[in-house]
Design a protein around this motif. Structure first.
Motif, PDB file in Angstrom:
ATOM      1  N   ASP A 193     -18.030   2.409 102.568  1.00 60.17           N
ATOM      2  CA  ASP A 193     -18.708   2.605 104.537  1.00 60.17           C
ATOM      3  C   ASP A 193     -19.040   1.767 105.355  1.00 60.17           C
ATOM      4  OD1 ASP A 193     -18.609   3.378 106.795  1.00 60.17           O
ATOM      5  OD2 ASP A 193     -18.670   5.731 105.452  1.00 60.17           O
ATOM      6  N   ARG A 199     -22.833   4.415 101.138  1.00 60.12           N
ATOM      7  CA  ARG A 199     -21.812   5.004 100.934  1.00 60.12           C
ATOM      8  C   ARG A 199     -20.277   4.139 100.136  1.00 60.12           C
ATOM      9  NH1 ARG A 199     -20.898  10.805 103.116  1.00 60.12           N
ATOM     10  NH2 ARG A 199     -19.207   9.697 103.773  1.00 60.12           N
ATOM     11  N   ARG A 200     -20.037   4.638 100.309  1.00 64.32           N
ATOM     12  CA  ARG A 200     -18.191   5.330  99.602  1.00 64.32           C
ATOM     13  C   ARG A 200     -17.228   5.426  99.901  1.00 64.32           C
ATOM     14  NH1 ARG A 200     -22.253   1.535  97.310  1.00 64.32           N
ATOM     15  NH2 ARG A 200     -21.361  -0.463  96.057  1.00 64.32           N
ATOM     16  N   ILE A 201     -16.184   5.134 100.578  1.00 68.47           N
ATOM     17  CA  ILE A 201     -15.043   5.494 100.720  1.00 68.47           C
ATOM     18  C   ILE A 201     -13.356   4.853 100.504  1.00 68.47           C
ATOM     19  CG2 ILE A 201     -15.605   5.827 102.823  1.00 68.47           C
ATOM     20  CD1 ILE A 201     -14.446   3.753 104.623  1.00 68.47           C
ATOM     21  N   THR A 203      -9.950   4.118 101.155  1.00 68.94           N
ATOM     22  CA  THR A 203      -9.460   2.948 102.027  1.00 68.94           C
ATOM     23  C   THR A 203      -8.464   2.517 101.492  1.00 68.94           C
ATOM     24  OG1 THR A 203     -10.150   1.399 103.729  1.00 68.94           O
ATOM     25  CG2 THR A 203     -11.430   1.574 102.220  1.00 68.94           C
TER      26      THR A 203
END
Length: 340
Positions: A193, A199-201, A203
């Motif tokens: 992110d 954090r990871r998202i 995308t």
């Protein structure tokens, strides 16, 4: 005098008569070129019928090829008497059931109190000498099956299976809501992110990531979901389940969207499931209250590495290891069954 681990051997069959030794090592024993180079530096690292030879020599049917690795220790890991549960152990491999809150390997700021500290101490108490090599990692708060290689050959072999997608990893999670459909795939690229790098998202420009899931049981406010990882991205399950509107219960990093609408007091995960929820006017909707209470019912994300399956690098047979659902997730499951 150099101390070695027990040899790993291979007997040349008729069909491979005349092959070069280095071909046998690479294609049949699956010894990487890097490890071959390392083994060549020791007297008994690579032998043919008990004799040290060049790897460019041809072999004959019936020849016995052996590799021996030098014994190692983890000089950088402090032995500590930390208890842990063993699911399986032989001279090549250790499989444990990691508990919640335990970091796998010492990191900056966490040099002690890790699983590695406990394992190194366990080996020392047995008079054994191995270097700690976790084949894969689990988040600090994730419980379940974790494999630890006792030598570089086993580590390399299982790592190659993971790269080749030949290792099956199955997880169990308790999530908010019910996935729709109840069984399917989440094909969503994952990356950091940009606003919160820890954090990871999901995308479009992220790394390809695929998770297969199936809701095993569903109740009014949550579900027990079985998940299989086809890729191994950081926080993959947590990110993917959040992306379909079913975040893991108790997850403090990837939380339900309802937290954007309520006050910080209500979001406090340390308050406990039965504590009074403080909110500003207007009163919190019942659905939001249920979500908060569920998150307070467990002090971590409700994620468990239930099963791990791969080919044993030395025994050459598929092995499957399972860890039962831990007590905190069993208790949470009971609360879901009761209608919380």
């Amino acid at each position: 005098m150099t101390a070695y681990y027990p040899p790993i051997t291979y007997t040349v069959p008729e069909a491979e008569d005349g092959w070069l030794l280095k071909t046998i090592l690479l294609r049949r024993m699956h010894v990487s070129r890097k490890l071959q180079s390392r083994l060549k530096l020791t007297e008994q690292g690579i032998t043919l019928n008990g004799r040290r030879v060049y790897t460019s020599v041809p072999v004959q049917a019936g020849d016995v090829v052996a590799i021996r690795m030098e014994q190692e220790i983890s000089d950088d890991i402090l032995p500590q008497p930390i208890p842990f549960e063993i699911l399986y152990e032989d001279e090549h491999l250790l499989v444990v059931n990691k508990e919640a809150g335990m970091i796998v390997h010492p990191t900056h700021g966490h040099y002690t109190g890790t699983l590695a500290n406990g394992v190194v101490d366990y080996w020392r108490q047995k008079g054994e000498s191995f270097r700690f090599r976790a084949v894969h990692r689990l988040d600090q708060e994730t419980t379940g099956v974790l494999a630890i290689a006792k030598n570089p050959y086993v580590h390399q072999h299982i790592s190659e299976q993971m790269i080749g997608n030949r290792v099956d990893k199955t997880y169990l999670a308790l999530v908010h809501g019910t996935p729709a459909p109840p069984e399917g795939e989440i094909d969503g690229p994952i990356d950091r992110d940009p606003e919160e790098p820890h954090r990871r998202i999901v995308t479009p420009n992220g790394y390809p990531s695929l998770t297969k899931y199936r809701a095993l049981e569903s109740w009014k406010n949550g579900s027990l979901v079985r998940l299989k990882l086809e890729t191994g991205r950081t926080h993959q399950i947590r990110v993917h389940m959040t992306s379909i509107g079913c975040p893991l219960i108790g997850d403090k990093l990837y939380r339900h969207d309802v937290y954007k609408e309520i006050g910080i007091e209500a979001a406090d995960p340390a308050a406990g499931a039965d504590s009074v929820i403080e909110t500003n006017d207007p009163p919190m909707p019942a659905a939001a209250r249920n979500i908060v209470q569920l998150d307070r019912a467990i002090p971590r994300q409700a994620l468990h590495a239930y099963e791990l399956s791969f080919e044993h690098p030395v025994k050459r047979r598929q092995m499957t290891f399972q860890a039962p659902l831990p007590a905190d997730m069993r208790k949470l499951r009971e609360r879901l069954e009761e209608g919380l």
